[in-house]
Design a protein around this motif. Sequence first.
Motif, short mmCIF file in Angstrom:
data_model
loop_
_atom_site.label_atom_id
_atom_site.label_comp_id
_atom_site.label_asym_id
_atom_site.label_seq_id
_atom_site.Cartn_x
_atom_site.Cartn_y
_atom_site.Cartn_z
N THR A 1 39.19 54.08 37.69
CA THR A 1 38.25 54.44 38.78
C THR A 1 38.52 53.37 39.84
O THR A 1 38.64 53.84 41.04
CB THR A 1 36.86 54.00 38.30
N ILE A 2 39.18 52.20 39.32
CA ILE A 2 39.57 51.30 40.39
C ILE A 2 41.04 51.53 41.09
O ILE A 2 41.07 51.55 42.25
CB ILE A 2 39.77 49.99 39.80
N LEU A 3 41.96 52.32 40.26
CA LEU A 3 42.86 52.78 40.87
C LEU A 3 42.83 53.96 41.71
O LEU A 3 43.45 54.26 42.70
CB LEU A 3 43.80 53.20 39.72
N ALA A 4 41.60 54.86 41.37
CA ALA A 4 41.45 56.02 42.19
C ALA A 4 41.03 55.10 43.52
O ALA A 4 41.09 56.06 44.58
CB ALA A 4 40.28 56.72 41.71
N GLY A 5 40.28 54.20 43.54
CA GLY A 5 39.91 53.61 45.09
C GLY A 5 40.83 53.00 45.74
O GLY A 5 40.80 52.98 46.98
N LEU A 6 41.93 52.93 45.13
CA LEU A 6 43.28 52.33 45.78
C LEU A 6 43.76 53.25 46.78
O LEU A 6 44.16 53.25 47.87
CB LEU A 6 44.48 52.01 44.91
N VAL A 7 43.41 54.54 46.31
CA VAL A 7 43.65 55.99 47.23
C VAL A 7 42.97 55.80 48.48
O VAL A 7 43.31 56.10 49.63
CB VAL A 7 43.52 57.17 46.34
N ASP A 8 41.56 55.54 48.49
CA ASP A 8 40.53 55.66 49.61
C ASP A 8 40.91 54.44 50.45
O ASP A 8 41.07 54.48 51.63
CB ASP A 8 39.36 55.28 48.81
N LEU A 9 41.35 53.09 49.70
CA LEU A 9 41.73 52.00 50.40
C LEU A 9 43.16 52.29 51.24
O LEU A 9 43.16 51.85 52.54
CB LEU A 9 41.86 50.89 49.59
N ALA A 10 44.17 53.11 50.68
CA ALA A 10 45.36 53.42 51.48
C ALA A 10 44.95 54.15 52.73
O ALA A 10 45.40 54.29 53.69
CB ALA A 10 46.35 53.83 50.66
N ILE A 11 44.17 55.29 52.55
CA ILE A 11 43.68 56.32 53.57
C ILE A 11 43.02 55.61 54.59
O ILE A 11 43.40 55.51 55.77
CB ILE A 11 42.85 57.37 52.79
N ALA A 12 41.86 54.62 54.28
CA ALA A 12 41.40 54.08 55.36
C ALA A 12 42.28 52.87 56.09
O ALA A 12 42.11 52.70 57.28
CB ALA A 12 40.07 53.31 54.44
N SER A 13 42.91 52.27 55.46
CA SER A 13 43.96 51.48 56.09
C SER A 13 44.82 51.92 57.12
O SER A 13 45.46 51.24 58.00
CB SER A 13 44.97 50.47 54.86
N ALA A 14 45.26 53.26 56.83
CA ALA A 14 46.05 53.95 57.72
C ALA A 14 45.39 54.11 59.16
O ALA A 14 46.14 54.25 60.17
CB ALA A 14 46.09 55.33 57.30
N LEU A 15 44.22 53.87 59.32
CA LEU A 15 43.35 53.93 60.52
C LEU A 15 43.78 52.56 61.33
O LEU A 15 43.50 52.74 62.73
CB LEU A 15 41.86 54.12 60.34
#
Length: 261
Positions: free
Chosen positions: A112-126
């Motif tokens: 679940t935490i690794l899945a959250g890294l995907v969200d973090l990477a997408i949000a960081s792109a902004l």
Amino acid sequence: MNLSRLQELFQSRELLYFLTWRDVKIRYKQTLLGATWAVLQPLITMVVFTVFFGRLANIPTGGMPGPIFYYLALLPWTFFAAGITNAGNSLITNTDLLTKVYFPRAILPASTILAGLVDLAIASALMGVLLPWYGVTPDLEAFAWPLAILVLIILTLGAGMLIAAVNVMYRDVKYALPFVVQLLLFVSPVIYPTEKIPDGYRWLMLINPLSGIIETSRSAIVPGRAIDWQHFGISALIACVVFFVGSTYFYRVQRRFADLV
């Protein structure tokens, strides 16, 4: 977490990948905007904070543009809040897996935490849009940002494993967890800079590992703000302690999970 447990996790890496990808797909299945939600949540929160806390309440941002100040804090905060919530409930929501087949139980909160890294990477792109828009050009200290994220992952994984194990033992946790997450938002420097904390309360910032992570995240990206390595070092040390305590307790009680869920 000893060597044999690390080897066991490595041998089950395909299952970890499968569960992580499953969590990512479930999160955005049948949603209209899909992965865009990973950006919208911190972005909308940033706008609200900028308007209400920055412009109306006039809370200082340490000389940084308000949107940059809030967004750089919301990135790690959103990851941590979602991480401990999802990891804390990971054992309860995967009862069928726990009772039917053996596998390293730590894979469930970890996925679940690794899945959250995907969200973090997408949000960081902004940040590739926000930084040029506000004329912010990171310098060489930007290398500290990945270090802050690494410490954040260690902290989130340790806290998530601890909460997941306790949640199986005591179901009160699922009711208390949302309140604790809300409380942590206000005791962490998401809305305000740490330099505005009175000296008599600075120790609260030091024992909160999120404070060092958030402030390092800001200082690493915005030039002219020196990184407080002592503060960050204390946060990293506490994060490692949380990981050690969380993983030790998790492995100590994991044999009882199948009977209790």
